[in-house]
Design a protein around this motif. Sequence first.
Motif, mmCIF file in Angstrom:
data_model
loop_
_atom_site.group_PDB
_atom_site.id
_atom_site.type_symbol
_atom_site.label_atom_id
_atom_site.label_comp_id
_atom_site.label_asym_id
_atom_site.label_seq_id
_atom_site.Cartn_x
_atom_site.Cartn_y
_atom_site.Cartn_z
ATOM 1 N N GLU A 1 0.879 -1.172 0.000
ATOM 2 C CA GLU A 1 0.000 0.000 0.000
ATOM 3 C C GLU A 1 0.914 1.219 0.000
ATOM 4 O OE1 GLU A 1 -1.464 1.854 3.411
ATOM 5 O OE2 GLU A 1 0.693 1.939 3.749
ATOM 6 N N THR B 1 0.216 4.429 1.738
ATOM 7 C CA THR B 1 0.046 5.471 2.764
ATOM 8 C C THR B 1 1.315 5.654 3.606
ATOM 9 O OG1 THR B 1 -2.276 4.876 2.816
ATOM 10 C CG2 THR B 1 -1.493 6.264 4.615
ATOM 11 N N GLU C 1 -1.829 -12.477 -1.726
ATOM 12 C CA GLU C 1 -3.103 -12.936 -1.166
ATOM 13 C C GLU C 1 -3.570 -14.173 -1.897
ATOM 14 O OE1 GLU C 1 -6.038 -9.930 0.268
ATOM 15 O OE2 GLU C 1 -5.066 -8.721 -1.256
ATOM 16 N N GLY D 1 -11.375 -10.615 -8.627
ATOM 17 C CA GLY D 1 -11.253 -9.241 -8.120
ATOM 18 C C GLY D 1 -10.046 -9.040 -7.210
ATOM 19 N N ARG D 2 -9.243 -10.080 -7.092
ATOM 20 C CA ARG D 2 -8.069 -9.966 -6.217
ATOM 21 C C ARG D 2 -6.828 -10.381 -6.987
ATOM 22 N NH1 ARG D 2 -8.340 -13.548 -1.062
ATOM 23 N NH2 ARG D 2 -9.218 -11.982 0.308
ATOM 24 N N TRP D 3 -5.834 -9.512 -7.007
ATOM 25 C CA TRP D 3 -4.588 -9.814 -7.694
ATOM 26 C C TRP D 3 -3.425 -9.643 -6.722
ATOM 27 C CZ3 TRP D 3 -8.680 -7.565 -10.143
ATOM 28 C CH2 TRP D 3 -9.107 -8.174 -11.344
ATOM 29 N N GLU E 1 -4.181 11.410 -0.107
ATOM 30 C CA GLU E 1 -3.903 11.622 1.316
ATOM 31 C C GLU E 1 -3.908 13.127 1.583
ATOM 32 O OE1 GLU E 1 -3.598 8.709 2.848
ATOM 33 O OE2 GLU E 1 -2.901 7.391 1.237
ATOM 34 N N TYR F 1 -3.364 1.454 11.369
ATOM 35 C CA TYR F 1 -3.111 2.867 11.656
ATOM 36 C C TYR F 1 -4.359 3.739 11.790
ATOM 37 C CZ TYR F 1 -2.815 2.871 6.415
ATOM 38 O OH TYR F 1 -3.013 2.698 5.076
ATOM 39 N N ALA G 1 -15.142 -4.513 -2.026
ATOM 40 C CA ALA G 1 -14.635 -3.179 -1.654
ATOM 41 C C ALA G 1 -13.966 -2.516 -2.856
ATOM 42 C CB ALA G 1 -13.649 -3.299 -0.501
ATOM 43 N N ALA H 1 -13.155 0.824 -2.613
ATOM 44 C CA ALA H 1 -12.207 1.771 -2.008
ATOM 45 C C ALA H 1 -12.293 1.676 -0.499
ATOM 46 C CB ALA H 1 -12.537 3.189 -2.457
ATOM 47 N N PHE I 1 -7.613 7.795 1.334
ATOM 48 C CA PHE I 1 -8.297 6.586 0.854
ATOM 49 C C PHE I 1 -7.529 6.039 -0.344
ATOM 50 C CE2 PHE I 1 -10.138 7.429 -3.301
ATOM 51 C CZ PHE I 1 -10.020 8.808 -3.395
ATOM 52 N N LEU J 1 -8.391 3.544 -3.885
ATOM 53 C CA LEU J 1 -9.424 2.898 -4.685
ATOM 54 C C LEU J 1 -8.765 1.819 -5.545
ATOM 55 C CD1 LEU J 1 -11.889 5.157 -6.522
ATOM 56 C CD2 LEU J 1 -10.841 3.311 -7.767
ATOM 57 N N GLY J 2 -9.388 0.661 -5.613
ATOM 58 C CA GLY J 2 -8.821 -0.433 -6.405
ATOM 59 C C GLY J 2 -9.132 -0.227 -7.881
ATOM 60 N N ARG K 1 -10.517 -3.255 -9.853
ATOM 61 C CA ARG K 1 -11.938 -3.525 -9.590
ATOM 62 C C ARG K 1 -12.822 -2.486 -10.253
ATOM 63 N NH1 ARG K 1 -11.511 -5.364 -3.217
ATOM 64 N NH2 ARG K 1 -9.989 -7.007 -3.658
HETATM 65 P P1 HAM Z 1 -7.059 -1.186 1.476
HETATM 66 O O1 HAM Z 1 -8.466 -1.290 1.965
HETATM 67 O O2 HAM Z 1 -6.123 -2.248 1.901
HETATM 68 O O3 HAM Z 1 -6.541 0.231 1.944
HETATM 69 O O4 HAM Z 1 -7.047 -1.113 -0.097
HETATM 70 C C1 HAM Z 1 -7.825 -0.161 -0.789
HETATM 71 C C2 HAM Z 1 -8.471 -0.777 -2.018
HETATM 72 O O5 HAM Z 1 -7.491 -1.417 -2.829
HETATM 73 C C3 HAM Z 1 -9.480 -1.879 -1.713
HETATM 74 O O6 HAM Z 1 -10.733 -1.351 -1.386
HETATM 75 C C4 HAM Z 1 -9.497 -2.645 -3.021
HETATM 76 O O7 HAM Z 1 -10.377 -2.016 -3.962
HETATM 77 C C5 HAM Z 1 -8.079 -2.503 -3.517
HETATM 78 N N1 HAM Z 1 -7.346 -3.752 -3.242
HETATM 79 C C6 HAM Z 1 -6.758 -4.134 -2.092
HETATM 80 N N2 HAM Z 1 -6.172 -5.353 -2.227
HETATM 81 C C7 HAM Z 1 -6.404 -5.749 -3.499
HETATM 82 C C8 HAM Z 1 -6.066 -6.905 -4.270
HETATM 83 N N3 HAM Z 1 -5.342 -7.910 -3.761
HETATM 84 N N4 HAM Z 1 -6.473 -6.970 -5.561
HETATM 85 C C9 HAM Z 1 -7.199 -5.967 -6.106
HETATM 86 N N5 HAM Z 1 -7.541 -4.842 -5.438
HETATM 87 C C10 HAM Z 1 -7.157 -4.729 -4.151
HETATM 88 C C11 HAM Z 1 -5.286 0.701 1.726
HETATM 89 O O8 HAM Z 1 -4.482 0.201 0.989
HETATM 90 C C12 HAM Z 1 -5.013 2.010 2.443
HETATM 91 N N6 HAM Z 1 -3.632 2.416 2.147
HETATM 92 C C13 HAM Z 1 -6.012 3.071 2.028
HETATM 93 C C14 HAM Z 1 -5.772 4.381 2.681
HETATM 94 C C15 HAM Z 1 -5.178 5.451 2.141
HETATM 95 N N7 HAM Z 1 -6.082 4.682 3.939
HETATM 96 C C16 HAM Z 1 -5.684 5.921 4.183
HETATM 97 N N8 HAM Z 1 -5.126 6.396 3.115
#
Ligand code: HAM
Length: 420
Positions: A84, A86, A117, A122-124, A133, A263, A281, A283, A305, A307-308, A311
Amino acid sequence: MEDLISNNLPGTRDILPEEIDRWQLVEERARRIFDQYGFTEIRTSIIEPTELFARGIGSDTDIVGKEMYTFIDQSKRSVTLRPEATASVVRAYLQNAMNRGGGITKLYYIGPMFRHEKKQKGRWRQFYQIGAEALGSNHPAVDAEMIEMALGLLHSLGVKAKLLINSVGCGQCRPRYIEMLRAELKVHLADLCEDCRRRAETNSLRVFDCKVESCQPFIEKLPVITENLCTECAEHFSKVQAYLNEAGIVYDVVPRLVRGLDYYIRTAFEIVSGELGAQNALAGGGRYDGLSEVLGGPPVQALGFALGLDRLVMLLPEEQSAKGRRKPELFLAHMGEPAFKKALEIARDLRRQGHSCYLDFAAGTLKSQMRLANKLGAENVLIIGDNELARGIYSIKRLKDSCQWEIGLAEISEYLKSRK
Ligand code: HAM
């Protein structure tokens, strides 16, 4: 020999030219909307010291415990492909003293993230996020504005989604609540699944993420954080909701909404879509006022936040894909070596003037070149043969209505401009 050409690594893939228009459409739209809200782009490194994520995201989380691409590099340092962004953004913000002048700093990013994972629709393992941010403010209107911006992006793309919000408390009220939760879980420990039993001790809030059927009756009866917030957190949460109401944003308060990263403080939210299946999800985000200190920096109030992108692209209608594709304005058909050289020269000149030109390198017949021009959706074909070269006058054919006439070199650009 290992087969290197039949498959990508599991969970990774190529985004091919036929899909790319949809990706670019989303990226361009995000850039425009983020710009309207005063966000500027940041590109942080994709590889970071492992410790940044271990501390930032939390060592008890699934991401850090099970999913990171971590290895020892040539300098014997433990490094990780970012799961991620952040933690990286906060690091870059502090490292570059962006907090110097005070006030709010608004940053966004678009790029790949890596999590090992389990494979699922929908998951990669390499996936893409668009994230934003805002650092340097705890004003509840900033929370509401961030949510408004995320939803605005989805609405502008015609995507219907639902907003779920919660407050997960702060360093004051959450430890008290977790004690209460843990005590309650202890009573039912024997009835819970193995994961829940482990989480009850290590990361009790994550119990709310359990999908095991037999755990649900117990989970439903657990106390919820929203009823155990301190006065400041309760006030902040009610103000966030008031700002959302004023903006006409519809949401559900979900007291059992917890996020997979440690966090978060106060506001936590998710944007979900019914059309995505189990991985619904689109976002997720929230406030992370304590993250800077966890990383060794001063207190910084912040939220964001992500957003994927993979997806979101899945939800866009197919026809969006053809929209942005640029068709050549002019296809240059050439017969013979001197004509080919002239075609290269004309194309170079027209491209310098901003036109899109295409020519075939296979030296096929006029017929085969016309076929290719049609396939590419070219608007016009310029025909260059010995005759045309000798006269310095060319034939141009408009493919839409097969209208053909003669044109001098100097007039081609004028004509193409008049068609734009
Ligand atoms: P997160 O919920 O882990 O948050 O990921 C945000 C979005 O990334 C998810 O809602 C999803 O759409 C997408 N996503 C996560 N994992 C996968 C996956 N394996 N394959 C496809 N899409 C995925 C964060 O990452 C935080 N850094 C968000 C954030 C920013 N919070 C505060 N600032």
